[in-house]
Design a protein around this motif. Sequence first.
Motif, PDB file in Angstrom:
ATOM      1  N   SER A   9       0.827  -1.213   0.052  1.00 46.98           N
ATOM      2  CA  SER A   9       0.275   0.012  -0.111  1.00 46.98           C
ATOM      3  C   SER A   9       0.864   1.394   0.058  1.00 46.98           C
ATOM      4  O   SER A   9       0.448   2.237  -0.760  1.00 46.98           O
ATOM      5  CB  SER A   9      -0.823  -0.079   1.247  1.00 46.98           C
ATOM      6  OG  SER A   9      -1.761  -0.990   1.168  1.00 46.98           O
ATOM      7  N   LEU A  62      -4.430   3.566   2.637  1.00 47.96           N
ATOM      8  CA  LEU A  62      -5.075   2.679   1.905  1.00 47.96           C
ATOM      9  C   LEU A  62      -4.800   1.036   2.513  1.00 47.96           C
ATOM     10  O   LEU A  62      -5.708   0.302   2.343  1.00 47.96           O
ATOM     11  CB  LEU A  62      -4.062   2.618   0.596  1.00 47.96           C
ATOM     12  CG  LEU A  62      -3.939   1.778  -0.512  1.00 47.96           C
ATOM     13  CD1 LEU A  62      -5.573   1.607  -0.920  1.00 47.96           C
ATOM     14  CD2 LEU A  62      -3.236   1.960  -1.462  1.00 47.96           C
ATOM     15  N   TRP A  66      -7.913  -1.374   3.127  1.00 53.34           N
ATOM     16  CA  TRP A  66      -7.858  -2.537   2.389  1.00 53.34           C
ATOM     17  C   TRP A  66      -8.187  -3.801   3.388  1.00 53.34           C
ATOM     18  O   TRP A  66      -8.798  -4.581   3.029  1.00 53.34           O
ATOM     19  CB  TRP A  66      -6.589  -2.704   1.644  1.00 53.34           C
ATOM     20  CG  TRP A  66      -6.189  -3.752   0.576  1.00 53.34           C
ATOM     21  CD1 TRP A  66      -7.207  -4.814   0.291  1.00 53.34           C
ATOM     22  CD2 TRP A  66      -4.942  -4.067   0.145  1.00 53.34           C
ATOM     23  NE1 TRP A  66      -6.506  -5.724  -0.570  1.00 53.34           N
ATOM     24  CE2 TRP A  66      -5.239  -5.277  -0.478  1.00 53.34           C
ATOM     25  CE3 TRP A  66      -3.928  -3.493   0.354  1.00 53.34           C
ATOM     26  CZ2 TRP A  66      -4.085  -6.127  -1.488  1.00 53.34           C
ATOM     27  CZ3 TRP A  66      -2.772  -4.313  -0.549  1.00 53.34           C
ATOM     28  CH2 TRP A  66      -3.069  -5.430  -1.225  1.00 53.34           C
ATOM     29  N   TRP A  71     -12.738  -1.231   2.101  1.00 56.61           N
ATOM     30  CA  TRP A  71     -12.431  -0.760   0.833  1.00 56.61           C
ATOM     31  C   TRP A  71     -13.444  -1.317  -0.187  1.00 56.61           C
ATOM     32  O   TRP A  71     -13.434  -0.981  -1.422  1.00 56.61           O
ATOM     33  CB  TRP A  71     -11.146  -1.755   0.519  1.00 56.61           C
ATOM     34  CG  TRP A  71     -10.482  -1.286  -0.773  1.00 56.61           C
ATOM     35  CD1 TRP A  71     -10.146  -2.075  -1.985  1.00 56.61           C
ATOM     36  CD2 TRP A  71      -9.835  -0.115  -0.984  1.00 56.61           C
ATOM     37  NE1 TRP A  71      -9.608  -1.275  -2.936  1.00 56.61           N
ATOM     38  CE2 TRP A  71      -9.278  -0.051  -2.411  1.00 56.61           C
ATOM     39  CE3 TRP A  71      -9.921   1.290  -0.344  1.00 56.61           C
ATOM     40  CZ2 TRP A  71      -8.726   0.965  -3.173  1.00 56.61           C
ATOM     41  CZ3 TRP A  71      -9.272   2.246  -0.895  1.00 56.61           C
ATOM     42  CH2 TRP A  71      -8.655   1.958  -2.241  1.00 56.61           C
ATOM     43  N   ASN A  72     -14.251  -2.247   0.232  1.00 57.66           N
ATOM     44  CA  ASN A  72     -15.433  -2.528  -0.702  1.00 57.66           C
ATOM     45  C   ASN A  72     -16.604  -1.594  -0.987  1.00 57.66           C
ATOM     46  O   ASN A  72     -17.317  -1.747  -1.598  1.00 57.66           O
ATOM     47  CB  ASN A  72     -16.078  -3.908   0.036  1.00 57.66           C
ATOM     48  CG  ASN A  72     -14.850  -5.034  -0.217  1.00 57.66           C
ATOM     49  OD1 ASN A  72     -14.260  -5.121  -1.059  1.00 57.66           O
ATOM     50  ND2 ASN A  72     -15.245  -6.014   1.039  1.00 57.66           N
ATOM     51  N   SER A  74     -17.738   1.363  -2.556  1.00 54.63           N
ATOM     52  CA  SER A  74     -17.486   1.848  -3.732  1.00 54.63           C
ATOM     53  C   SER A  74     -17.160   3.346  -3.564  1.00 54.63           C
ATOM     54  O   SER A  74     -16.219   4.117  -4.232  1.00 54.63           O
ATOM     55  CB  SER A  74     -18.743   1.629  -4.695  1.00 54.63           C
ATOM     56  OG  SER A  74     -19.679   2.496  -4.125  1.00 54.63           O
ATOM     57  N   LYS A  77     -13.330   3.646  -2.418  1.00 56.13           N
ATOM     58  CA  LYS A  77     -12.516   3.365  -3.490  1.00 56.13           C
ATOM     59  C   LYS A  77     -12.514   4.467  -4.576  1.00 56.13           C
ATOM     60  O   LYS A  77     -11.510   4.725  -5.083  1.00 56.13           O
ATOM     61  CB  LYS A  77     -12.920   1.992  -4.116  1.00 56.13           C
ATOM     62  CG  LYS A  77     -11.646   1.216  -4.811  1.00 56.13           C
ATOM     63  CD  LYS A  77     -12.447  -0.097  -5.656  1.00 56.13           C
ATOM     64  CE  LYS A  77     -12.543  -1.119  -4.423  1.00 56.13           C
ATOM     65  NZ  LYS A  77     -12.862  -2.361  -5.073  1.00 56.13           N
ATOM     66  N   PHE A  80     -11.024   7.680  -3.141  1.00 54.51           N
ATOM     67  CA  PHE A  80      -9.586   7.350  -2.827  1.00 54.51           C
ATOM     68  C   PHE A  80      -8.737   7.522  -4.228  1.00 54.51           C
ATOM     69  O   PHE A  80      -7.726   8.058  -4.536  1.00 54.51           O
ATOM     70  CB  PHE A  80      -9.528   6.034  -2.137  1.00 54.51           C
ATOM     71  CG  PHE A  80      -7.865   6.120  -1.673  1.00 54.51           C
ATOM     72  CD1 PHE A  80      -7.591   6.491  -0.287  1.00 54.51           C
ATOM     73  CD2 PHE A  80      -6.846   5.382  -2.456  1.00 54.51           C
ATOM     74  CE1 PHE A  80      -6.193   6.254   0.075  1.00 54.51           C
ATOM     75  CE2 PHE A  80      -5.510   5.409  -1.985  1.00 54.51           C
ATOM     76  CZ  PHE A  80      -5.265   5.700  -0.874  1.00 54.51           C
ATOM     77  N   PHE A  81      -9.226   6.701  -5.257  1.00 58.61           N
ATOM     78  CA  PHE A  81      -8.561   6.651  -6.370  1.00 58.61           C
ATOM     79  C   PHE A  81      -8.579   7.959  -7.349  1.00 58.61           C
ATOM     80  O   PHE A  81      -7.724   8.336  -7.982  1.00 58.61           O
ATOM     81  CB  PHE A  81      -8.952   5.521  -7.271  1.00 58.61           C
ATOM     82  CG  PHE A  81      -8.145   4.038  -6.578  1.00 58.61           C
ATOM     83  CD1 PHE A  81      -6.836   4.220  -6.939  1.00 58.61           C
ATOM     84  CD2 PHE A  81      -8.950   3.237  -6.533  1.00 58.61           C
ATOM     85  CE1 PHE A  81      -6.206   2.800  -6.433  1.00 58.61           C
ATOM     86  CE2 PHE A  81      -8.556   1.863  -6.209  1.00 58.61           C
ATOM     87  CZ  PHE A  81      -6.968   1.761  -5.959  1.00 58.61           C
ATOM     88  N   THR A 117     -12.761  11.614   0.456  1.00 58.10           N
ATOM     89  CA  THR A 117     -12.322  10.402   0.821  1.00 58.10           C
ATOM     90  C   THR A 117     -12.176  10.489   2.463  1.00 58.10           C
ATOM     91  O   THR A 117     -12.587   9.428   2.998  1.00 58.10           O
ATOM     92  CB  THR A 117     -10.969  10.358   0.335  1.00 58.10           C
ATOM     93  OG1 THR A 117     -10.926  10.652  -1.203  1.00 58.10           O
ATOM     94  CG2 THR A 117     -10.143   9.355   0.744  1.00 58.10           C
TER      95      THR A 117
END
Length: 153
Positions: A9, A62, A66, A71-72, A74, A77, A80-81, A117
């Motif tokens: 990570s 992260l 995770w 992290w599941n 949505s 995720k 964050f990305f 986030t």
Amino acid sequence: MNILKLVASILAVLAIGFAGSFFTAQSVQTWYAGVEKPFFTPPNWLFGPAWTLLYFLIGIVLYIAWENGFWNDSRVKATFFTQLGLNFLWSILFFGLQNPLAGLVDIIALDIAVILTIVYIYHHSKASLLLLPYLGWILFASALNFAIYLLNA
């Protein structure tokens, strides 16, 4: 604690930061050196250590997301990305393309993405608070970007 996930990570986030620094390093001594900057501009040497620490903290968040299954979510995720992508893109826009206005538009979106986030991760864990120094730094960077845009428009 899964050390492999933790290291992966942190390294993943550091790699994104390193990739963005490619665009920064090329312009700091040339274009950026000649840009009119506000009085509150920090010295160039501060940026590397500050970003390294911030990317390290982002990597820890992260890992926590995770490792703990949120992290599941949505929203976690996606935001964050998105913030990582906007962070990387800012270096390209501001330094690579030498375009403070495009950088400003990007960093405002980055500010929003980081806030989201933090909010979405906070629903699962107070680990999101590790992102507060990052938020503080990019808000400062936003002010710096805005001032550079105004001084050089």
